[in-house]
Each structure stands twice: as C-alpha cells, then as structure tokens.
Write an enzyme that holds these catalytic residues in place. Structure first.
Site, PDB file in Angstrom:
ATOM      1  N   TYR A  40      -2.249  10.070  -2.690  1.00 46.11           N
ATOM      2  CA  TYR A  40      -2.465  11.287  -3.491  1.00 46.11           C
ATOM      3  C   TYR A  40      -1.449  12.372  -3.076  1.00 46.11           C
ATOM      4  O   TYR A  40      -0.919  13.100  -3.907  1.00 46.11           O
ATOM      5  CB  TYR A  40      -3.874  11.853  -3.283  1.00 46.11           C
ATOM      6  CG  TYR A  40      -5.015  11.056  -3.899  1.00 46.11           C
ATOM      7  CD1 TYR A  40      -4.813   9.838  -4.503  1.00 46.11           C
ATOM      8  CD2 TYR A  40      -6.328  11.569  -3.857  1.00 46.11           C
ATOM      9  CE1 TYR A  40      -5.880   9.120  -5.043  1.00 46.11           C
ATOM     10  CE2 TYR A  40      -7.385  10.856  -4.403  1.00 46.11           C
ATOM     11  CZ  TYR A  40      -7.161   9.632  -4.982  1.00 46.11           C
ATOM     12  OH  TYR A  40      -8.211   8.940  -5.515  1.00 46.11           O
ATOM     13  N   ASP A  55      -4.011   2.388  -4.874  1.00 49.76           N
ATOM     14  CA  ASP A  55      -2.658   2.366  -4.309  1.00 49.76           C
ATOM     15  C   ASP A  55      -2.295   1.056  -3.628  1.00 49.76           C
ATOM     16  O   ASP A  55      -1.386   1.020  -2.824  1.00 49.76           O
ATOM     17  CB  ASP A  55      -2.459   3.553  -3.347  1.00 49.76           C
ATOM     18  CG  ASP A  55      -3.060   3.319  -1.970  1.00 49.76           C
ATOM     19  OD1 ASP A  55      -4.050   2.576  -1.875  1.00 49.76           O
ATOM     20  OD2 ASP A  55      -2.529   3.881  -0.997  1.00 49.76           O
ATOM     21  N   GLU A  56      -3.012  -0.001  -3.967  1.00 48.90           N
ATOM     22  CA  GLU A  56      -2.716  -1.279  -3.315  1.00 48.90           C
ATOM     23  C   GLU A  56      -2.570  -2.395  -4.337  1.00 48.90           C
ATOM     24  O   GLU A  56      -3.261  -2.411  -5.350  1.00 48.90           O
ATOM     25  CB  GLU A  56      -3.859  -1.643  -2.350  1.00 48.90           C
ATOM     26  CG  GLU A  56      -3.984  -0.650  -1.228  1.00 48.90           C
ATOM     27  CD  GLU A  56      -5.160  -0.927  -0.313  1.00 48.90           C
ATOM     28  OE1 GLU A  56      -5.501  -2.095  -0.105  1.00 48.90           O
ATOM     29  OE2 GLU A  56      -5.732   0.051   0.195  1.00 48.90           O
ATOM     30  N   ASP A  82       0.872  -1.182   0.000  1.00 46.51           N
ATOM     31  CA  ASP A  82       0.000   0.000   0.000  1.00 46.51           C
ATOM     32  C   ASP A  82       0.912   1.236   0.000  1.00 46.51           C
ATOM     33  O   ASP A  82       1.858   1.330   0.792  1.00 46.51           O
ATOM     34  CB  ASP A  82      -0.871  -0.013   1.263  1.00 46.51           C
ATOM     35  CG  ASP A  82      -1.915   1.100   1.274  1.00 46.51           C
ATOM     36  OD1 ASP A  82      -3.111   0.779   1.302  1.00 46.51           O
ATOM     37  OD2 ASP A  82      -1.531   2.290   1.260  1.00 46.51           O
ATOM     38  N   ARG A 111      -0.438  14.893   9.236  1.00 43.87           N
ATOM     39  CA  ARG A 111      -1.064  13.962  10.189  1.00 43.87           C
ATOM     40  C   ARG A 111      -0.586  14.211  11.613  1.00 43.87           C
ATOM     41  O   ARG A 111      -1.290  13.899  12.572  1.00 43.87           O
ATOM     42  CB  ARG A 111      -0.815  12.507   9.751  1.00 43.87           C
ATOM     43  CG  ARG A 111      -1.568  12.193   8.453  1.00 43.87           C
ATOM     44  CD  ARG A 111      -1.467  10.733   8.050  1.00 43.87           C
ATOM     45  NE  ARG A 111      -1.844  10.570   6.638  1.00 43.87           N
ATOM     46  CZ  ARG A 111      -2.041   9.430   6.027  1.00 43.87           C
ATOM     47  NH1 ARG A 111      -1.915   8.298   6.672  1.00 43.87           N
ATOM     48  NH2 ARG A 111      -2.374   9.396   4.748  1.00 43.87           N
TER      49      ARG A 111
HETATM   50  N1  DCP Z   1      -8.962   8.066  -0.871  1.00 43.74           N
HETATM   51  C1  DCP Z   1     -10.140   8.739  -1.080  1.00 43.74           C
HETATM   52  N2  DCP Z   1     -11.151   8.595  -0.189  1.00 43.74           N
HETATM   53  C2  DCP Z   1     -11.007   7.793   0.896  1.00 43.74           C
HETATM   54  C3  DCP Z   1      -9.826   7.089   1.108  1.00 43.74           C
HETATM   55  C4  DCP Z   1      -8.807   7.252   0.195  1.00 43.74           C
HETATM   56  O1  DCP Z   1     -10.258   9.447  -2.071  1.00 43.74           O
HETATM   57  N3  DCP Z   1     -11.989   7.663   1.750  1.00 43.74           N
HETATM   58  C5  DCP Z   1      -7.865   8.221  -1.837  1.00 43.74           C
HETATM   59  C6  DCP Z   1      -6.818   9.149  -1.297  1.00 43.74           C
HETATM   60  C7  DCP Z   1      -5.704   8.272  -0.877  1.00 43.74           C
HETATM   61  C8  DCP Z   1      -5.866   7.056  -1.754  1.00 43.74           C
HETATM   62  O2  DCP Z   1      -7.237   6.970  -2.041  1.00 43.74           O
HETATM   63  O3  DCP Z   1      -4.454   8.900  -1.063  1.00 43.74           O
HETATM   64  C9  DCP Z   1      -5.365   5.775  -1.111  1.00 43.74           C
HETATM   65  O4  DCP Z   1      -6.101   5.474   0.068  1.00 43.74           O
HETATM   66  P1  DCP Z   1      -5.436   4.949   1.398  1.00 43.74           P
HETATM   67  O5  DCP Z   1      -6.512   4.533   2.303  1.00 43.74           O
HETATM   68  O6  DCP Z   1      -4.372   3.953   1.094  1.00 43.74           O
HETATM   69  O7  DCP Z   1      -4.800   6.242   2.060  1.00 43.74           O
HETATM   70  P2  DCP Z   1      -3.427   6.945   1.819  1.00 43.74           P
HETATM   71  O8  DCP Z   1      -2.601   6.194   0.832  1.00 43.74           O
HETATM   72  O9  DCP Z   1      -3.675   8.351   1.478  1.00 43.74           O
HETATM   73  O10 DCP Z   1      -2.758   6.910   3.247  1.00 43.74           O
HETATM   74  P3  DCP Z   1      -2.027   5.729   3.998  1.00 43.74           P
HETATM   75  O11 DCP Z   1      -0.622   6.193   4.202  1.00 43.74           O
HETATM   76  O12 DCP Z   1      -2.764   5.618   5.273  1.00 43.74           O
HETATM   77  O13 DCP Z   1      -2.136   4.497   3.155  1.00 43.74           O
HETATM   78 MG    MG Z   2      -2.191   4.167   1.017  1.00 39.54          MG
HETATM   79 MG    MG Z   3      -4.788   2.044   0.254  1.00 39.34          MG
END
Ligand code: DCP
Ligand code: MG
Ligand code: MG
Length: 602
Positions: free
Chosen positions: A28, A115-116, A23, A60
C-alpha cells in the site's frame, strides 16, 4: 536432519516443479509513493481507522510495524507521515496490473491476496534448458544455503534457471509499474512463499529441496505455515506442538489421534517443507459485488442514496472487468430488535445486457441505463422490505452475479479474439491483525441467508452457451479443458466497504477512465541471454491493426486469409460484425465472409 533428494517418495520426490512466489514490498505504501514520489523520502504509514496497516521501509527503520496502533507509531516516529488507506481502489488496480504483467510469461499465475502471486514456470524452464548450456547458468539473487548434495534429478539447475526468470519478472514489474518486489524460488509453493521474505526488500531467495527440513525447523510457530489456520494451531498447541520443529518431531500416530489420517500426514509433510498443491490459474470472479455497512438506516430515501453510491462504484469495477452483467442481486441486513441480531436477505433479477454498451472495446452505461438499474434495485428493495412497517437496516449490498460470455453474441468471431487478461476486481485478503477496528475488508461474503431470483424485472435475452474459445485455446496450448481458467470454477468473492470509501464515488466517472491493462511490451533482458522467449512472443504476436480487445496470440494463430479479412473488417467497420449487436444479428453472415469459418451453434 537434511533430507536429500533420494529420500523423498511423495509427489515432490523428483523436485520437478519450478515455482516462483512474488510479493510486493510494502505494497500500500509503494502505491502511494508511486502516486506521489515526494512520499518516498519520508517515513510513511498507511492508516486504516486507528491502525497503521503498513509502512514504507523508511518508517520501518524507526520500528514501525504492520498493524501498530497509530498512537504507538507516532510515539516511536513523531515525523511519521500518515496517508489514509481506507479506499482500496488504487491498491486493487495496482494489484491487477501486476497480475497482468505476470501473465505475459504464459505460465499459470495464481493470485494470493492483493500483493502476492505464485507462478509455475516448470514448462518454461524445461523449454529454456533445451537451448541453454546449463553448466553456465548462475543463480540470480541469494541462495538460502549453498547446495549440499548433487541432486540427480537436476533440480539445482532448474531452480537456477527459475531464479533468472524470477529476476526478469521482477525487473519487468519495476520497469512497467515502478514497484519493487521480493521473490522466493523453490520446487513447491510452500517453500517459495516462506523463503520469499528472507532478503526483503527488493531481492530474491532460492531454496534447494534438500534444505526444506532445516529451513522449516527455523520457524517459530506452526501458524507460519500458510495452510495451518487458527483452529489447527490451537489443536496442535493443546498437544504441546508449538514450533515447526515440534511438529517435525511429533509422531504420526499422536497426530492421527487428533486429526484425520490424511490431515496428519499432510501436517507431517508440511513440517518438512513438502507441498504438492498446484498453482491454479486465477481467473475472473463469478460475481462482483460491493456492500456498505453502517449503524442504522430506516428511511427509504437514504437507502436509495446508499444504493446510488454503491452502483456508481460497482460500475467502475464492472468496467474494469470487461464482462457484461446479466443478473443483479440486492442484499440487505435487517436489524431484528426481538432477536437482537442481524440477518441478511437477498433478491436478484436478470437484467438486460442492452443496458451496457461497448465503445472502443470498453464497457459503458448511459445515464438512462443507470436509471434503469436503479429502478430494478429499488423494485427488489421494495420486495424485500414491507414499507408499511418501520425497518432498520445495517447493511446494503449490490452484486452483479452473472455475466454474458462475450459482448457480441455467441457466434461472433470476436468471442474467439477477446483478450483474456482479466482484472480480478474482487480479492480475498485476510488481515492477520485484528481487523475488527476496520469495517473494510476483502473477506469472502458468505452466501446470503435467503436469495430469491426475481424474473419479473427481466428483459431477458437467451443465455449464451459456454464459449467455444475455451476448447479452442485449450487445444492450441495442448491443455485439457479443465486446465483453462473458466469463470464458472472460480470462487465468489465480494468486497465490503464503509461509507468513507463511498465518499470517493462521485470522483469515479464511469466513462472517463482508460482501460489499459495489457502490459506494455518492453523486453526484460537479463544476463541469461535467451530467457526472454516468452516475452518476445508477447511482442512478435502483436498486430498493429488489431483493436485493443483482441487477443493477439489467438489472432496470430489464425490462417493468413482470415487475418486479412479481419483486418479489412476493422478498417471498414460498416461491414463488420464486431460492433455491439444482438446474437441474432451476428449470425447473419454474408456468404463470403469470415463467418463462413464458424458454424453457429444450433
Ligand atoms: N495489509 C493489511 N493488513 C494486514 C497486512 C497487510 O491491510 N494485516 C495490507 C497492507 C499491505 C498489503 O496488505 O501493504 C500487503 O501485505 P504484506 O503482508 O505483503 O505487507 P507489505 O507488502 O505492506 O510489506 P512487505 O514489504 O513486508 O511485504
Ligand atoms: Mg508485501
Ligand atoms: Mg504480501
């Protein structure tokens, strides 16, 4: 209670699989930081409508969380730098590049959202273990908990080797694309995904099978289990089953009263970390589409403008995908004043592949070709709408719904050599927060309420048969045909976007962009000395004289004389069949050319 390996008697019992889940950290936000490194040192939030969908780790620290309202986020962090993230193009491109890097290990890779990715490295681990002194293999990254039993099946060693491979993969993603990632390593997908965020950001965690039950019992809500959706959660809560620990304790008989027998057994298995679902290789989507929704459009010229913008955007996606479309669908959502509701209607038409051309392996469309497509689109529109009466639309959509298998005809050698690294332009990303505030999402669009195929506009060419390459590659890799990704088995997914995203359209010039999807070959060396075999394969198989569209692995497997002939052909294209031509012409092979090796289909 911890369940030792010997207690298992389901498909997981031997813990034979080696699964990695990767992941990307604050995805973004990282894409924006890679584009503009100045953003790295400031708290950064990615805004869609009035929501901060994600933020960098700097932000964060202030307590910014995913899906916070912008107003709340600014209260806790007044210095928060906000970047608009409503145009998903760069995120999608980054996602595709990461997927392409992971393909280099030649193991099944399943994309999950943007992203996974899951990677099943079981076979690779087995190969490595033949040449490794396994007693020396150390764990890379963290263990959820140190091994508590000596599992006779050897899973602990396999998972240590897996952790080394995960580390190589993350390193390569960082070296090639500058993204930091997290990884989870386990003997199944469920545990690999759930353990992945344990040491965020930029780290990895391995969980050994005997800790599955105890780890799962730490999860607060049954909803944390990826395959349990909101309806199942509701049904469980109604039975006072809220946490995963509650589910572990619930009796199978009680569950069977509320769910099917299979489902009840599956739920019990999930609650103790059992999951035998396979990693399914992600392939190309069956259709590539875009939709634009809006309040109301009632004028034909406005509809035409919307379609023009959509087409421009769609052509960018198609170019990235690389396949030549042969069918186009137009979708409308009409506002029905009487029913106070909306419904969709679609109509589709075959299109001539000759609208598209290949230039140095990249797909192009001339202005005249785009005009032809617009004419087809507006003809379909005219068939869907009675222009003698007022109309009110709330959505227009365009999708390429069928593709020619390969660019140069079914009998061409090129069909066997095309690079199979795909760019999946369309994804299903389910937002966990309330996305009703945003009109952009990646949810799969349900099939239209009424779709009609219109053949009248077609400049039809015979539709090509299933490519032989699938069978051939399957044989070479000792896989069954079914195990090779086939576009026909893939989900149809489409992308909805709003008018804001379309504002960017004019910047996207179809002919001005590079198609550079093949990962750069730079070996990832790690402390496990020979864990990079597959990476080296990636490089050794390269052929300097090959055009970029050629699958190097397939090329290197050809007999020497055939390789020489092809190279000569590429050096002197005038003798080649490789340039774009109709299937009819590709079969006219000279008596002593490469074509003699391939008997065309009758
Ligand atoms: N995203 C979104 N709405 C959400 C969750 C995520 O649009 N409710 C988008 C923004 C994130 C991307 O999807 O960047 C990937 O989701 P993740 O849950 O993996 O979150 P992040 O990659 O941003 O953070 P982390 O470091 O916790 O994985
Ligand atoms: Mg992520
Ligand atoms: Mg993710």
């Amino acid at each position: 209670m911890e369940s030792g390996c010997s207690h298992y008697n389901d498909a997981d019992s031997e813990h034979s699989r080696c699964i990695i889940h990767i992941d990307v950290d604050c995805f973004y936000a990282q894409v924006e930081m890679v584009r503009n490194p100045e953003l790295r040192s400031v708290p950064l939030g990615i805004q869609q409508k009035n929501i901060v969908v994600t933020s960098n780790y700097e932000a964060r620290k202030y307590g910014i969380q995913k899906c916070m309202l912008v107003t709340d986020a600014l209260k806790v962090c007044p210095n928060l730098k906000l970047v608009n993230g409503e145009d998903l193009h760069n995120y999608r491109t980054a996602s595709n590049k990461i997927f392409a890097v992971l393909q280099c290990w030649k193991c099944p890779v399943e994309k999950l959202g943007m992203d996974e990715n899951y990677i099943d490295v079981t076979n690779l681990v087995q190969e490595k273990m033949k040449s490794l002194n396994v007693s020396n293999v150390t764990l890379s990254g963290h263990a959820y908990s140190e091994p508590s039993i000596d599992c006779p099946c050897g899973c602990h060693t396999r998972l240590r080797v897996t952790s080394q491979i995960a580390s190589e993969m993350r390193k390569k993603i960082f070296e090639d694309l500058s993204f930091t990632t997290c990884a989870g390593i386990a003997h199944n997908k469920l545990l690999a995904k759930l353990i992945c965020p344990q040491n965020k950001p930029n780290d990895q965690t391995t969980i050994f099978p005997e800790h599955g039950t105890s780890f799962m019992s730490t999860l607060d809500s049954v909803r944390s289990i990826p395959s349990i959706g909101s309806k199942t959660t509701e049904a469980l809560i109604s039975q006072n089953i809220v946490t995963v620990s509650d589910l572990q304790e619930a009796s199978l008989d009680v569950l069977k009263k509320h769910f099917s027998s299979d489902m009840a057994v599956r739920l019990k298995g999930l609650s103790v970390g059992e999951d035998n679902t396979p990693v399914k290789q992600t392939g190309k989507p069956q259709s590539i589409g875009l939709e634009d929704s809006f309040k109301i459009v009632s004028v034909r010229s406005e509809v035409e403008d919307k379609f023009t913008a959509l087409l421009q955007r769609l052509l960018v996606l198609v170019r990235e995908d690389g396949r030549i479309p042969v069918s186009l669908r137009v979708t409308l959502r009409k506002k029905d004043a009487k029913r106070l509701s909306s419904h969709r209607e679609s109509r589709q038409s075959q299109i001539s592949p000759s609208i598209f051309a290949l230039s140095n392996g990249a797909l192009t469309v001339t202005d005249a070709g785009q005009q032809k497509l617009m004419n087809i689109i507006m003809r379909l529109f005219n068939k869907l709408i009675d222009l003698s009466k007022p109309f009110h639309l709330t959505l227009v959509g365009l999708a390429f719904t069928k593709f020619q298998e390969r660019m140069t005809g079914r009998g061409s050698i090129v069909n066997y050599l095309m690079n199979d690294i795909s760019v999946q332009s369309v994804l299903n990303l389910q937002n966990e927060c309330d996305t009703s505030a945003s009109s952009m999402d990646y949810s799969a669009v349900s099939p239209s309420s009424s779709t009609t195929t219109d053949l009248s506009d077609a400049e039809v060419e015979p539709s090509p048969k299933k490519p032989k390459k699938v069978n051939w590659i399957a044989k070479r890799r000792c896989l069954s045909k079914e195990e090779v990704a086939s576009p026909s088995k893939l989900k149809v997914g489409e992308l909805r976007l709003n008018s804001k995203e379309l504002e960017k359209v004019s910047e996207l010039r179809l002919n001005s962009r590079d198609r550079s999807l093949t990962p750069r070959a730079s070996p990832a060396k790690d402390n496990l000395s020979d864990t990079s075999d597959s990476m080296r394969d990636c490089e050794e198989r390269s052929c300097d004289d090959c055009p970029s569209y050629v699958d190097k692995e397939v090329f290197s497997a050809l007999p020497d004389n055939m390789q020489k002939e092809l190279k000569a052909m590429w050096k002197n294209p005038s003798t080649s069949e490789v340039q774009r031509s109709s299937p009819r012409t590709t079969n006219k092979a000279k008596p002593n050319t490469i074509m003699k090796y391939f008997v065309p289909h009758k």
